[in-house]
Design a protein around this motif. Structure first.
Motif, mmCIF file in Angstrom:
data_model
loop_
_atom_site.group_PDB
_atom_site.id
_atom_site.type_symbol
_atom_site.label_atom_id
_atom_site.label_comp_id
_atom_site.label_asym_id
_atom_site.label_seq_id
_atom_site.Cartn_x
_atom_site.Cartn_y
_atom_site.Cartn_z
ATOM 1 N N SER A 1 -4.100 8.942 -0.620
ATOM 2 C CA SER A 1 -4.531 7.356 0.752
ATOM 3 C C SER A 1 -3.873 6.595 0.429
ATOM 4 C CB SER A 1 -6.129 7.341 0.557
ATOM 5 O OG SER A 1 -6.113 6.254 -0.752
ATOM 6 N N PRO A 2 -4.164 5.158 1.574
ATOM 7 C CA PRO A 2 -3.612 3.845 1.653
ATOM 8 C C PRO A 2 -3.069 3.369 0.182
ATOM 9 C CG PRO A 2 -4.484 4.089 3.728
ATOM 10 C CD PRO A 2 -5.295 5.223 2.796
ATOM 11 N N ASP A 3 -3.982 3.656 -1.008
ATOM 12 C CA ASP A 3 -4.714 2.835 -1.716
ATOM 13 C C ASP A 3 -4.122 3.582 -3.327
ATOM 14 O OD1 ASP A 3 -4.828 0.423 -0.203
ATOM 15 O OD2 ASP A 3 -7.153 1.188 -0.309
ATOM 16 N N LEU A 4 -4.120 5.016 -2.629
ATOM 17 C CA LEU A 4 -3.885 6.117 -3.968
ATOM 18 C C LEU A 4 -2.879 7.065 -4.183
ATOM 19 C CD1 LEU A 4 -4.714 6.948 -6.937
ATOM 20 C CD2 LEU A 4 -6.169 8.562 -5.340
ATOM 21 N N ASP A 5 -2.211 6.564 -4.860
ATOM 22 C CA ASP A 5 -0.567 7.666 -5.028
ATOM 23 C C ASP A 5 -0.988 8.573 -6.949
ATOM 24 O OD1 ASP A 5 0.584 6.539 -2.926
ATOM 25 O OD2 ASP A 5 2.329 5.230 -4.351
ATOM 26 N N ILE A 6 -0.503 9.036 -6.516
ATOM 27 C CA ILE A 6 -0.835 10.534 -7.579
ATOM 28 C C ILE A 6 0.508 11.265 -7.331
ATOM 29 C CG2 ILE A 6 -1.757 12.348 -8.394
ATOM 30 C CD1 ILE A 6 -3.725 11.825 -7.200
ATOM 31 N N ARG B 1 13.842 8.428 -11.380
ATOM 32 C CA ARG B 1 13.754 8.527 -9.982
ATOM 33 C C ARG B 1 12.770 8.805 -9.216
ATOM 34 N NH1 ARG B 1 19.303 9.610 -9.581
ATOM 35 N NH2 ARG B 1 20.531 8.302 -8.435
ATOM 36 N N ARG B 2 11.082 7.537 -7.916
ATOM 37 C CA ARG B 2 10.528 8.534 -7.597
ATOM 38 C C ARG B 2 10.880 9.064 -6.492
ATOM 39 N NH1 ARG B 2 4.862 5.685 -6.869
ATOM 40 N NH2 ARG B 2 4.485 5.833 -4.898
ATOM 41 N N PRO B 3 10.583 10.096 -6.179
ATOM 42 C CA PRO B 3 10.693 10.886 -4.751
ATOM 43 C C PRO B 3 10.184 10.441 -3.664
ATOM 44 C CG PRO B 3 9.181 11.747 -5.844
ATOM 45 C CD PRO B 3 9.363 10.143 -6.314
ATOM 46 N N SER B 4 11.167 10.172 -3.121
ATOM 47 C CA SER B 4 11.395 9.264 -1.434
ATOM 48 C C SER B 4 11.278 10.039 -0.215
ATOM 49 C CB SER B 4 13.165 9.232 -1.312
ATOM 50 O OG SER B 4 13.891 10.438 -0.763
ATOM 51 N N ARG C 1 0.788 10.521 -13.284
ATOM 52 C CA ARG C 1 0.655 9.099 -13.187
ATOM 53 C C ARG C 1 -0.348 8.558 -11.939
ATOM 54 N NH1 ARG C 1 3.748 5.234 -15.350
ATOM 55 N NH2 ARG C 1 4.248 3.317 -13.943
ATOM 56 N N ALA C 2 -0.498 8.608 -12.215
ATOM 57 C CA ALA C 2 -2.028 7.780 -11.011
ATOM 58 C C ALA C 2 -2.294 6.619 -11.188
ATOM 59 C CB ALA C 2 -3.837 8.654 -10.921
ATOM 60 N N GLU C 3 -2.026 5.731 -9.687
ATOM 61 C CA GLU C 3 -1.880 3.846 -9.463
ATOM 62 C C GLU C 3 -3.485 4.054 -8.606
ATOM 63 O OE1 GLU C 3 0.664 0.725 -9.608
ATOM 64 O OE2 GLU C 3 1.237 2.612 -8.760
ATOM 65 N N TYR C 4 -4.425 3.438 -8.100
ATOM 66 C CA TYR C 4 -4.972 2.724 -7.545
ATOM 67 C C TYR C 4 -4.984 1.328 -7.064
ATOM 68 C CZ TYR C 4 -9.442 2.201 -4.262
ATOM 69 O OH TYR C 4 -9.969 2.233 -3.897
ATOM 70 N N LYS C 5 -4.982 1.050 -5.867
ATOM 71 C CA LYS C 5 -4.784 0.014 -5.594
ATOM 72 C C LYS C 5 -5.932 -1.068 -4.968
ATOM 73 C CE LYS C 5 0.106 0.078 -3.900
ATOM 74 N NZ LYS C 5 1.097 0.244 -2.500
ATOM 75 N N LEU C 6 -6.082 -1.874 -5.921
ATOM 76 C CA LEU C 6 -7.208 -2.764 -5.478
ATOM 77 C C LEU C 6 -6.674 -4.193 -5.349
ATOM 78 C CD1 LEU C 6 -9.190 -2.341 -9.218
ATOM 79 C CD2 LEU C 6 -9.372 -1.810 -7.444
ATOM 80 N N PRO C 7 -7.608 -4.831 -4.324
ATOM 81 C CA PRO C 7 -7.938 -6.541 -3.273
ATOM 82 C C PRO C 7 -6.826 -6.992 -3.930
ATOM 83 C CG PRO C 7 -9.777 -5.490 -3.128
ATOM 84 C CD PRO C 7 -9.069 -4.535 -3.991
ATOM 85 N N LEU D 1 -5.107 0.282 -10.417
ATOM 86 C CA LEU D 1 -5.422 0.645 -11.875
ATOM 87 C C LEU D 1 -4.939 1.380 -12.091
ATOM 88 C CD1 LEU D 1 -8.766 0.963 -11.452
ATOM 89 C CD2 LEU D 1 -8.050 -0.415 -13.022
ATOM 90 N N LEU D 2 -3.675 2.122 -13.269
ATOM 91 C CA LEU D 2 -2.864 2.441 -13.346
ATOM 92 C C LEU D 2 -3.287 4.023 -14.700
ATOM 93 C CD1 LEU D 2 0.162 3.868 -12.849
ATOM 94 C CD2 LEU D 2 1.301 2.643 -14.694
#
Length: 731
Positions: free
Chosen positions: A186-191, A111-114, A253-259, A263-264
């Motif tokens: 940020s809106p585009d980066l989750d860690i 599970r991902r933190p809610s 785990r770091a995910e960055y959203k591009l247009p 990137l993971l």
């Protein structure tokens, strides 16, 4: 998805009480497990299997928990909890997942933190004085920081009784926790940072020793103080043994959203160690052939992955993967070859200069041998201490191209380079099975082998694996697909196979090539789902280990083929009742196996189940006050199949009619009450077998009555009937 997969949601995991890999295997058709002990668990899918357990040996089926790889025989004795979903992918996986596999992959996502406060806690009591507790809590911490914490604890008395010690064995006593922090930088980066811990402190497994209940006079079962009985849950082992383990895991785990892509980065760390007392393989009241395999493993991995989300007809996933592990396996063996048994005769022939071939043929150990070398027949300790360091680099790309609407071409490549460094320390007393003499290590003063030797070696292997195929969707409810895919298992060393020149030789990689055609469809307004997969998998350069009273072989030769069909059907009969059925047929054969392996030509690879039938029913009825009632029942049948890559009847298993069921009442307040039962038919399902007749009977008895070669067995069973009650609270 153009691949054969069994998927389990968190609700299905809870309803079916899937708490570990063994319980998962009963819900996947064609999936089997053999387990000699709690430090050895060998999964099999579509004939992809392995008996190799040395340090650095990798299983044909890989386990990935949040993209962290668990692949050794000692890695699968692990709790599954805090689950979002489980996916069992069948067939070679050689282009996407972190490590190549030949049989399939188990992908576990926790599970991902809610973003809102929620949680669930449950407590269970059951027979065998079972007490379980599980739970998780998740929610916001501060600003853009969210967290979750999950725990699992299972405690159950042993399901077998050892009348030699008077204790119950094969118990469960383990606990785990997992903590996660999610930072939306940020809106585009989750860690997401994850830390996990687990520990176990249990007795060893129970091994029932089954001899002919009333031996004829022409058989000479040696008196070990063993009294035949008909209860498979009563054993007579020399000791209860023990198994203790602890494990720390870390995952960043770091995910960055591009247009138009993402990137993971996934970074993982693992530190595992276990201690195992010697497990009786013969199951008699005195030490005869007892084995323990404490292990340790430290690993690190780094993956970088790019996933596109273009508007056009082409999309792809590509990346780089690095994996390092440092693993040890310390095999400790005690043998005591009673001089009247066939094992005692072979021991004497191997080491006693006065022993003659005539005495061997007559099944007699000469008095001079006993007098001059009494240590040959008493408890004799021996060890094989292995260490393996694996360094692996790989690059992968997998894409799909849609030349016209509804039709998609699939393709992927993965290049892997593995390097393994291996060293072994071997030592102990003389033993025909573990430490036979050679021309280079005999002590001329005693005529016995020198105690101890060391060996080391290293090897590199590189492999390009690929996937090509298509998928076609004539409608949005029907998809047909076809694929050709490859996979491989990395090479391995086996310290027990070091040769007289003190060189430990590598066993090369095993490769798999699979062809699969499939249909995935939904009918009658999505009330009926039908999936069909037809496959043919060919394995080359097989890795296997075979042992017998006179030889042991760890080798890399021959080939095998497994073909079959898998069918999955789910029908929503009413708004309240869902019926499901699964069927799997597998037909396996082999060829080119060296004669010394003693494998009959055409023998199917281990775990190849001819037919598996699974049916289940789920009923859920909402009540007017917001409460609901639900029920689940499932039945599994598996034809007889081999647990090892041989055709000995002692190494076979079957499941006649395994039945699991539960009844649940859920209140609108968040409370839920359940009663459940597993293996309600109380089947004695064999998960491992031995045929160590040579440790119990004389050669003369075997020659007089060859039936004892199949009448003697030392099986290990899965859990008997268990039942209990669970209370849950969700918020």
């Amino acid at each position: 998805m153009p691949i054969a997969v069994n998927a389990f949601s968190s609700d299905m995991v809870e309803t079916r009480r899937i708490s570990d890999i063994q319980s998962l295997s009963t819900s996947v058709p064609g999936f089997s497990i053999n387990s000699l002990s709690k430090s050895r668990l060998n999964p099999s899918l579509r004939g992809g299997s392995s008996s190799l357990v040395s340090a650095g040996a990798e299983q044909a089926v890989g386990l990935f928990i949040d993209d962290q790889y668990f692949g050794g025989a000692g890695d699968f004795e692990i709790d599954l909890f805090d689950i979002e979903r489980i996916e069992v992918l069948r067939g070679p996986q050689g282009t996407l997942f972190g490590r190549n596999t030949t049989g399939g992959s188990i992908n576990v996502v926790t599970r991902r933190p809610s973003k809102k406060t929620e949680g669930k806690f449950e407590a269970t009591i059951g027979n065998y004085d079972a007490i379980e507790a599980r739970g998780y809590v998740s929610g916001p911490l501060a600003g853009n920081l969210f967290g979750s914490f999950a725990v699992s604890s299972r405690d159950r008395d042993g399901t077998s009784r050892n009348i030699t010690t008077g204790n119950r064995i094969d118990n469960t006593n383990r606990a785990s926790f997992r903590g996660k922090l999610l930072w939306e930088a940020s809106p585009d980066l989750d860690i997401i940072a994850t830390v996990g811990y687990s520990r176990a402190d249990e007795t060893g497994p129970a091994r029932d020793s089954i001899f002919t209940s009333t031996p004829p006079t022409n058989q000479s079962l040696i008196d070990f103080g063993f009294v035949p009985d008909n209860d498979p849950r009563v054993v007579q082992q020399a000791s209860d043994s023990s198994f203790k383990s602890r494990q720390w895991t870390g995952n960043l785990r770091a995910e960055y959203k591009l247009p138009d892509a993402a990137l993971l980065s996934v970074t993982t760390y693992r530190d595992f160690s276990s201690k195992e007392g010697k497990v009786s393989l013969v199951g008699v009241p005195v030490p005869t052939f007892d084995l323990g395999e404490p292990r340790s493993a430290e690993s690190f991995s780094q993956e970088l992955r790019y996933t596109s989300d273009y508007d056009g007809p082409f999309n792809w996933v590509g990346g780089l993967y690095f994996f390092y592990s440092d693993e040890t396996r310390n095999t400790n063996v005690t043998t005591a070859w009673n001089q009247e048994t066939f094992g005692g005769v072979v021991q004497s022939i191997t080491f006693c200069p006065l022993q003659t071939l005539e005495d061997f043929d007559n099944g007699v150990v000469t008095p001079a041998c006993v007098a001059n070398f009494p240590g040959l027949f008493g408890p004799n300790d021996f060890h094989v201490n292995e260490r393996n360091r694996t360094t692996s680099y790989s690059a992968f790309v997998d894409g799909n191209y849609e030349p016209f609407e509804g039709f998609t071409l699939l393709g992927g490549l993965r290049y892997t380079h593995d390097k393994k460094k291996f060293n072994v320390d071997i030592g102990g007393g003389p033993d025909f099975f573990w430490n036979p003499p050679t021309s280079t290590d005999i002590d001329p003063m005693t005529g016995l082998p020198f105690i101890g030797q060391t060996a080391a070696n290293s090897a590199n292997w590189s492999k390009l694996t690929y996937r090509i195929g298509f998928q076609y969707k004539p409608t949005d409810k029907i998809m047909v697909y076809g694929t050709r895919s490859t996979g491989f298992r990395s090479g391995v060393f086996d310290g027990a196979q070091s040769d007289p020149t003190l060189v430990v030789k590598p066993v090369g990689p095993e490769s798999a090539t699979s062809h699969e055609l499939g249909l995935k469809s939904r009918w009658f307004d999505n009330r009926f789902q039908l999936n069909i997969a037809v496959f043919n998998v060919e394995y080359t350069d097989l890795q296997f280990f075979i042992s017998s009273p006179t030889s042991s072989v760890s080798t890399n030769a021959g080939k095998a083929r497994v073909r079959g069909v898998e069918v999955e059907a789910v029908a929503s009969i009413t708004d309240y009742l869902t019926l499901s059925a699964n069927y799997s047929h597998q037909d396996g054969t082999s060829s080119g196996i060296p004669p010394e392996a003693e494998i009959t030509p055409g023998t199917a690879p281990q775990g190849t189940i001819p037919n598996t039938y699974m049916v289940a029913a789920d009923f859920e009825y909402p009540l007017g006050n917001g409460d609901s009632f639900s029920a689940h029942v499932d039945l599994t049948h598996k034809d007889r199949y081999g647990l090892e890559f041989n055709d000995a009847p002692q190494f076979s298993s079957r499941t006649k009619s395994l039945v699991n069921a539960s009844l649940n009442y859920k209140l609108s307040s968040g409370f839920e009450f359940s009663i459940w039962g597993q293996n309600l038919t109380n089947e004695n399902i064999i998960v491992y077998g031995n045929d160590l007749w040579f440790a119990s009977y004389s050669l003369a008895a075997a020659l007089t009555d060859p039936a004892i070669l199949t009448d003697v067995k030392q099986p290990r069973y899965s859990a008997p009937r268990t039942y209990g009650a669970t209370i849950r609270y969700s918020f």
